[in-house]
Design an enzyme around this catalytic site. Structure first.
Site, short mmCIF file in Angstrom:
data_model
loop_
_atom_site.label_atom_id
_atom_site.label_comp_id
_atom_site.label_asym_id
_atom_site.label_seq_id
_atom_site.Cartn_x
_atom_site.Cartn_y
_atom_site.Cartn_z
N LYS A 113 -1.83 17.24 4.25
CA LYS A 113 -2.85 17.48 3.21
C LYS A 113 -3.62 18.78 3.47
O LYS A 113 -4.02 19.46 2.53
CB LYS A 113 -3.82 16.31 3.10
CG LYS A 113 -3.17 15.09 2.44
CD LYS A 113 -4.14 14.31 1.57
CE LYS A 113 -3.37 13.36 0.67
NZ LYS A 113 -4.16 12.57 -0.23
N LYS A 197 6.20 13.88 -3.34
CA LYS A 197 5.86 12.62 -4.02
C LYS A 197 5.09 12.90 -5.32
O LYS A 197 4.40 13.91 -5.43
CB LYS A 197 5.10 11.67 -3.10
CG LYS A 197 3.67 11.97 -2.88
CD LYS A 197 2.98 10.77 -2.20
CE LYS A 197 1.49 11.03 -2.15
NZ LYS A 197 0.65 9.88 -2.04
N LYS A 200 -1.37 12.80 -8.18
CA LYS A 200 -2.38 13.10 -9.20
C LYS A 200 -2.75 14.56 -9.20
O LYS A 200 -3.12 15.12 -10.22
CB LYS A 200 -3.67 12.34 -8.90
CG LYS A 200 -3.55 10.85 -8.77
CD LYS A 200 -4.96 10.27 -8.66
CE LYS A 200 -4.96 8.91 -8.01
NZ LYS A 200 -5.18 8.98 -6.56
N1 AQP Z 1 4.23 8.84 -5.54
C1 AQP Z 1 3.83 7.66 -5.10
N2 AQP Z 1 4.73 6.66 -4.94
C2 AQP Z 1 4.35 5.44 -4.51
N3 AQP Z 1 3.06 5.13 -4.22
C3 AQP Z 1 2.13 6.09 -4.37
N4 AQP Z 1 0.80 6.11 -4.18
C4 AQP Z 1 0.32 7.33 -4.48
N5 AQP Z 1 1.32 8.13 -4.87
C5 AQP Z 1 2.46 7.40 -4.82
C6 AQP Z 1 0.04 4.95 -3.73
O1 AQP Z 1 -1.05 4.79 -4.60
C7 AQP Z 1 -2.15 4.25 -3.87
C8 AQP Z 1 -3.37 4.99 -4.21
O2 AQP Z 1 -3.24 6.30 -3.78
P1 AQP Z 1 -4.55 7.16 -3.60
O3 AQP Z 1 -5.10 7.52 -4.90
O4 AQP Z 1 -5.51 6.45 -2.73
O5 AQP Z 1 -4.10 8.42 -2.79
P2 AQP Z 1 -2.81 9.25 -2.73
O6 AQP Z 1 -1.76 8.50 -2.00
O7 AQP Z 1 -3.21 10.55 -2.13
O8 AQP Z 1 -2.39 9.40 -4.26
P3 AQP Z 1 -1.94 10.66 -5.03
O9 AQP Z 1 -1.57 10.20 -6.37
O10 AQP Z 1 -0.95 11.45 -4.28
O11 AQP Z 1 -3.27 11.47 -5.21
P4 AQP Z 1 -3.73 12.89 -4.71
O12 AQP Z 1 -2.89 13.87 -5.45
O13 AQP Z 1 -5.18 12.91 -5.15
O14 AQP Z 1 -3.56 12.94 -3.22
C9 AQP Z 1 -1.77 4.30 -2.40
O15 AQP Z 1 -1.41 2.99 -1.98
C10 AQP Z 1 -0.59 5.22 -2.36
O16 AQP Z 1 0.32 4.90 -1.29
#
Ligand code: AQP
Length: 334
Positions: A113, A197, A200
């Protein structure tokens, strides 16, 4: 001894997508049948990266609306905002004093990150796994649903619990939380790059299917999703090196509740155009009704705020008890 308590959360950082749904929220809905669940909107985690304050408020409402739209029942579960329970921050500070710097230095997600510019990352981003340990242990959660990317953080949480119990001679005060590995935990990849992956924060809208996408948007995004020129193979091992193809076929398999093998069987020897039409149909069937419900719930933000307030009240009762015990154990605030 608590037997069946889950803690999990999602960061309210907007653009909830198919990955968040298949990898997390859909599983929450299933878990609520078997466990006492605490589902939090992890706003303190969100601010480890700068968030526009007004946008953050909107995203909290949107994410809570998504929980409800996907079928999380606020009567059965505790849904709350992390920042409405001060115990998270306090226990995280105490754990900062228990965890070792060497442990944090091994966390691979920080490296990913923070990217190449680690010096400019917030201290919060670095100590994020400590806050996650506090989230879990504050409620003495027995089980934590985790994907691959969070396994290392859960290990750290267990290490903190063990060291705390040893250092302060309070055997079993913190139970060790177990991971709940949902079978075939979905790791949904970007529609533009099968090695990244779905996320968001990706700048491109075409990298993800949002939970609020319309039928047309889903069709367009799947049409434009990256594939390759080869036909769909019949064997899973033939997907090696074809990350985008594997991702799209994997998504369809999950939506159809099939194995990857079974999904391949239906399409082997075909090209991606027919496959993409079918994938779009399945996505529309699953996602569009959720998007409509999200919009409905968002029309009444006061209802959402009330649900979060009630959830926070219940969460604070458990949190305050844990903190009181921790204070006693540590000799704090006589
Ligand atoms: N691509 C993904 N595939 C499967 N699971 C996913 N999760 C996130 N992306 C994927 C799961 O969603 C939950 C919530 O995630 P989060 O919002 O707490 O943080 P994150 O993992 O950092 O999600 P993003 O979408 O990638 O957001 P950003 O871009 O803000 O960092 C978790 O259980 C995660 O595993």
């Amino acid at each position: 001894m608590i037997k069946n308590r889950i803690l999990s959360g999602v960061q309210p950082t907007g653009n909830l997508h198919l990955g968040n749904y298949l990898g997390a929220i859909k599983n929450f809905v299933a878990l609520q049948q078997k466990f006492e669940c605490y589902f939090m909107l992890a706003d303190l985690h969100a601010i480890t990266i700068f968030q526009d304050p007004q946008q953050l408020k909107n995203n909290v409402i949107e994410t809570a609306a998504a929980f409800l739209a996907c079928g999380i029942d606020p009567k059965k579960n505790i849904i709350f905002c992390q920042s409405a329970v001060p115990g998270h921050s306090e226990l995280a500070w105490i754990f900062n004093c228990v965890a070792r710097i060497g442990w944090l230095n091994r966390m691979t997600q920080f490296k990913e990150k923070a990217g190449s510019n680690k010096e400019k990352a917030s201290v919060g981003l670095y100590s994020y796994p400590i806050l996650m340990a506090a989230d879990i242990l504050l409620y003495k959660a027995t089980h934590v649903p985790v994907g691959e990317d969070q396994k290392q953080h859960l290990e750290l949480c267990r290490d903190i619990a063990i060291k705390f119990n040893n250092d302060f001679n309070c055997k079993d005060f913190f139970q060790l939380p177990e991971p709940v590995i949902v079978k075939e935990v979905a790791r949904i990849m970007s529609l533009k790059d099968g090695k990244k992956k779905m996320s968001k924060s990706d700048d491109s809208e075409y990298s993800r299917i949002n939970l609020t996408d319309t039928e047309d948007q889903i069709i367009q995004k799947i049409k434009k999703a990256k594939t390759d020129n080869d036909l769909i193979p019949s064997k899973v091992e033939d997907l090696n090196g074809r990350d985008e193809a594997r991702n799209l076929i994997g998504i369809l398999a999950i939506l159809k509740n099939q194995t990857l093998e079974a999904a391949l069987k239906d399409f082997s020897g075909k090209n991606f155009s027919e496959f993409k039409n079918i994938l779009s149909d399945y996505l529309i069937k699953e996602i569009v009704p959720i998007g409509k419900k999200i919009k409905e719930f968002k029309k009444d933000p006061n209802n959402i705020k009330k649900i979060l307030k009630d959830g926070a009240e219940k969460a604070n009762i458990v949190s305050n008890q844990t903190l009181k015990d921790v204070h006693n154990i540590l000799g704090l605030a006589l």
